[in-house]
Design a protein around this motif. Structure first.
Motif, mmCIF file in Angstrom:
data_model
loop_
_atom_site.group_PDB
_atom_site.id
_atom_site.type_symbol
_atom_site.label_atom_id
_atom_site.label_comp_id
_atom_site.label_asym_id
_atom_site.label_seq_id
_atom_site.Cartn_x
_atom_site.Cartn_y
_atom_site.Cartn_z
ATOM 1 N N GLN A 179 -12.554 -49.522 4.940
ATOM 2 C CA GLN A 179 -11.550 -50.282 3.985
ATOM 3 C C GLN A 179 -12.289 -51.552 3.487
ATOM 4 O O GLN A 179 -12.330 -52.490 4.581
ATOM 5 C CB GLN A 179 -10.089 -50.514 4.347
ATOM 6 N N ARG A 180 -12.210 -51.802 2.394
ATOM 7 C CA ARG A 180 -12.694 -53.111 1.787
ATOM 8 C C ARG A 180 -11.547 -54.132 1.637
ATOM 9 O O ARG A 180 -10.492 -53.827 1.013
ATOM 10 C CB ARG A 180 -13.569 -53.234 0.415
ATOM 11 N N LEU A 181 -11.517 -55.326 2.327
ATOM 12 C CA LEU A 181 -10.530 -56.360 2.156
ATOM 13 C C LEU A 181 -10.697 -57.122 1.094
ATOM 14 O O LEU A 181 -11.710 -57.131 0.323
ATOM 15 C CB LEU A 181 -10.747 -57.023 3.401
ATOM 16 N N ASP A 182 -9.632 -57.770 0.762
ATOM 17 C CA ASP A 182 -9.720 -58.661 -0.399
ATOM 18 C C ASP A 182 -10.792 -59.851 -0.215
ATOM 19 O O ASP A 182 -11.267 -60.413 -0.969
ATOM 20 C CB ASP A 182 -8.087 -59.531 -0.673
ATOM 21 N N SER A 183 -10.746 -60.307 1.118
ATOM 22 C CA SER A 183 -11.987 -61.463 1.436
ATOM 23 C C SER A 183 -13.324 -60.956 1.221
ATOM 24 O O SER A 183 -14.166 -61.636 1.304
ATOM 25 C CB SER A 183 -11.711 -61.868 2.810
ATOM 26 N N GLY A 184 -13.465 -59.771 0.743
ATOM 27 C CA GLY A 184 -14.761 -59.280 0.842
ATOM 28 C C GLY A 184 -15.505 -58.396 2.143
ATOM 29 O O GLY A 184 -16.516 -57.593 2.070
ATOM 30 N N GLN A 185 -14.692 -58.712 3.417
ATOM 31 C CA GLN A 185 -14.970 -58.219 4.501
ATOM 32 C C GLN A 185 -14.735 -56.646 4.535
ATOM 33 O O GLN A 185 -13.896 -56.197 3.653
ATOM 34 C CB GLN A 185 -14.130 -58.795 5.620
ATOM 35 N N ARG A 186 -15.114 -56.146 5.461
ATOM 36 C CA ARG A 186 -14.845 -54.536 5.520
ATOM 37 C C ARG A 186 -14.443 -54.132 6.911
ATOM 38 O O ARG A 186 -14.952 -54.463 7.840
ATOM 39 C CB ARG A 186 -16.253 -53.711 5.333
ATOM 40 N N ARG A 187 -13.526 -53.397 6.962
ATOM 41 C CA ARG A 187 -12.581 -53.035 7.926
ATOM 42 C C ARG A 187 -12.934 -51.416 8.441
ATOM 43 O O ARG A 187 -12.753 -50.491 7.452
ATOM 44 C CB ARG A 187 -11.023 -52.971 7.937
ATOM 45 N N PHE A 188 -13.371 -51.169 9.427
ATOM 46 C CA PHE A 188 -13.676 -49.990 9.969
ATOM 47 C C PHE A 188 -12.734 -49.546 11.166
ATOM 48 O O PHE A 188 -12.534 -49.984 12.087
ATOM 49 C CB PHE A 188 -15.247 -49.915 10.760
ATOM 50 N N SER A 189 -12.244 -48.337 10.819
ATOM 51 C CA SER A 189 -11.203 -47.819 11.936
ATOM 52 C C SER A 189 -11.595 -46.899 12.831
ATOM 53 O O SER A 189 -12.513 -46.030 12.307
ATOM 54 C CB SER A 189 -9.913 -47.286 11.355
ATOM 55 N N PHE A 190 -11.635 -46.877 14.256
ATOM 56 C CA PHE A 190 -12.204 -45.939 15.003
ATOM 57 C C PHE A 190 -11.148 -45.304 15.911
ATOM 58 O O PHE A 190 -10.039 -45.964 16.346
ATOM 59 C CB PHE A 190 -13.404 -46.435 15.621
ATOM 60 N N VAL A 191 -11.629 -44.178 16.520
ATOM 61 C CA VAL A 191 -10.548 -43.730 17.770
ATOM 62 C C VAL A 191 -11.598 -43.423 19.110
ATOM 63 O O VAL A 191 -13.001 -42.846 18.780
ATOM 64 C CB VAL A 191 -10.148 -42.374 17.347
ATOM 65 N N GLU A 192 -11.163 -44.093 20.109
ATOM 66 C CA GLU A 192 -12.280 -44.211 21.192
ATOM 67 C C GLU A 192 -12.166 -42.870 21.908
ATOM 68 O O GLU A 192 -13.278 -42.248 22.567
ATOM 69 C CB GLU A 192 -11.721 -45.273 22.159
ATOM 70 N N ASP A 193 -11.101 -42.087 21.998
ATOM 71 C CA ASP A 193 -11.059 -40.629 22.741
ATOM 72 C C ASP A 193 -10.487 -39.751 21.702
ATOM 73 O O ASP A 193 -9.308 -39.449 21.633
ATOM 74 C CB ASP A 193 -10.472 -40.903 23.957
ATOM 75 N N VAL A 194 -11.274 -38.882 21.058
ATOM 76 C CA VAL A 194 -10.808 -37.934 20.240
ATOM 77 C C VAL A 194 -10.251 -36.757 20.905
ATOM 78 O O VAL A 194 -9.552 -35.971 20.131
ATOM 79 C CB VAL A 194 -11.867 -37.743 19.122
ATOM 80 N N GLN A 195 -10.769 -36.556 22.034
ATOM 81 C CA GLN A 195 -10.286 -35.428 22.778
ATOM 82 C C GLN A 195 -8.912 -35.349 23.151
ATOM 83 O O GLN A 195 -8.146 -34.403 23.387
ATOM 84 C CB GLN A 195 -10.991 -34.967 23.843
ATOM 85 N N ALA A 196 -8.383 -36.745 23.466
ATOM 86 C CA ALA A 196 -6.961 -36.897 23.722
ATOM 87 C C ALA A 196 -6.075 -36.751 22.532
ATOM 88 O O ALA A 196 -6.341 -37.268 21.681
ATOM 89 C CB ALA A 196 -6.813 -38.376 24.653
ATOM 90 N N LYS A 197 -4.942 -36.411 22.750
ATOM 91 C CA LYS A 197 -3.871 -36.417 21.618
ATOM 92 C C LYS A 197 -3.449 -37.788 21.208
ATOM 93 O O LYS A 197 -3.176 -37.889 20.092
ATOM 94 C CB LYS A 197 -2.550 -35.643 22.306
ATOM 95 N N ALA A 198 -3.642 -38.722 22.151
ATOM 96 C CA ALA A 198 -3.158 -39.915 21.842
ATOM 97 C C ALA A 198 -4.490 -40.932 21.823
ATOM 98 O O ALA A 198 -4.122 -41.921 22.919
ATOM 99 C CB ALA A 198 -1.974 -40.428 22.460
#
Length: 283
Positions: A179-198
């Motif tokens: 996601q591009r932020l208003d400041s021009g920075q970019r946020r990347f979202s991740f999941v550390e353990d995709v096998q776990a339900k949470a």
């Protein structure tokens, strides 16, 4: 008193000359001069001992000396140059050449004694340019940032070190969105353990640009260089690749060379102008 009378014939006169020459003790010839030696019977030979093989002194200065910084260039020029020396700046090869024994306005000279400033890129410049516009894995990008923290101005080294450590800690995570932020920075979202339900989720925010302080050439000042972050997010694999793009590096090189040329121009005699181009080839 008795006198010996010699017959004044051609053969008799030559015989007297031959006897007189034979009676003269041999003499060493002095180096650095041209001598005429009588061989007998009216024959003479010229012997030139003015050459460097006899005097041990070169007939003239010649050769090209290569230096790597302005101070060395000016030091050598002050020692060997004169008001008729010529200096050329070649922006394409980024070299500055002095013809120390250039022609005068009225007399030809050898133009064989030269001085050349050959600029070498710094290791820092080569490191950033070597990775310019290349996308790397998170681990490789983090390693590059850690190795070159000293060149970073904005964000500062501490901030970038923290960011690099975040990349190293999430090499096994799956990145799902950006996601591009208003400041021009970019946020990347991740999941550390995709096998776990949470699976543990998180975000990494990277700046839009990096500001560097780089010396393009050895012996020159540092210049402000801007690099834009680049990335590629493969959502199917969850892989994030990172890199940067240096903005207009040729402009930085040109500015650095022009500043070096100005230093040379200010350091030599006011009667000598630094010319654009290259000197004539040696004959």
């Amino acid at each position: 008193m008795t006198y010996t009378t010699l017959e004044a014939t051609a053969d008799g006169t030559q015989a007297i000359i031959d006897v007189a020459q034979a009676a003269v003790a041999p003499q060493a010839l002095e180096p650095g001069k041209v001598h005429v030696v009588a061989l007998g019977r009216g024959q003479f030979q010229q012997i030139d001992l003015t050459g460097p093989q006899h005097t041990g002194i070169p007939a003239r200065k010649s050769g090209t000396t290569v230096v790597r910084d302005v101070d060395s260039f000016l030091e050598y020029f002050d020692k060997h140059g004169d008001n008729y020396s010529e200096v050329y700046a070649d922006v394409e090869s980024r070299t500055i050449t002095a013809v120390l024994d250039a022609h005068t306005a009225h007399d030809a000279r050898w133009s064989g004694h030269r001085l050349e400033l050959r600029l070498r890129a710094t290791s820092a410049w080569k490191a950033w340019m070597g990775s310019d516009n290349e996308l790397m894995s998170q681990a490789m990008f983090a390693e590059f940032i850690e190795d070159n923290l000293v060149d970073l101005v904005e964000p500062n080294a501490a901030t970038m070190l923290e960011l690099a450590q975040s990349f190293e800690a999430t090499t096994s995570a799956e990145f799902q969105s950006s996601q591009r932020l208003d400041s021009g920075q970019r946020r990347f979202s991740f999941v550390e353990d995709v096998q776990a339900k949470a699976g543990a989720k998180g975000d990494i925010v990277i700046p839009a640009t990096l500001t560097l302080a780089l010396r393009p050439f050895e012996g020159c000042e540092a210049y402000k260089v801007t690099a834009r972050f680049r990335y590629r997010l493969d959502r199917q694999k969850g892989e994030l690749r990172l890199g940067f793009k240096i903005e207009r590096p040729e402009d930085t090189l040109a500015a650095a060379f022009e500043d070096i040329r100005t230093l040379v121009d200010n350091g030599i005699s006011e009667e000598i102008a630094v010319l654009n181009g290259t000197p004539a080839h040696r004959c």
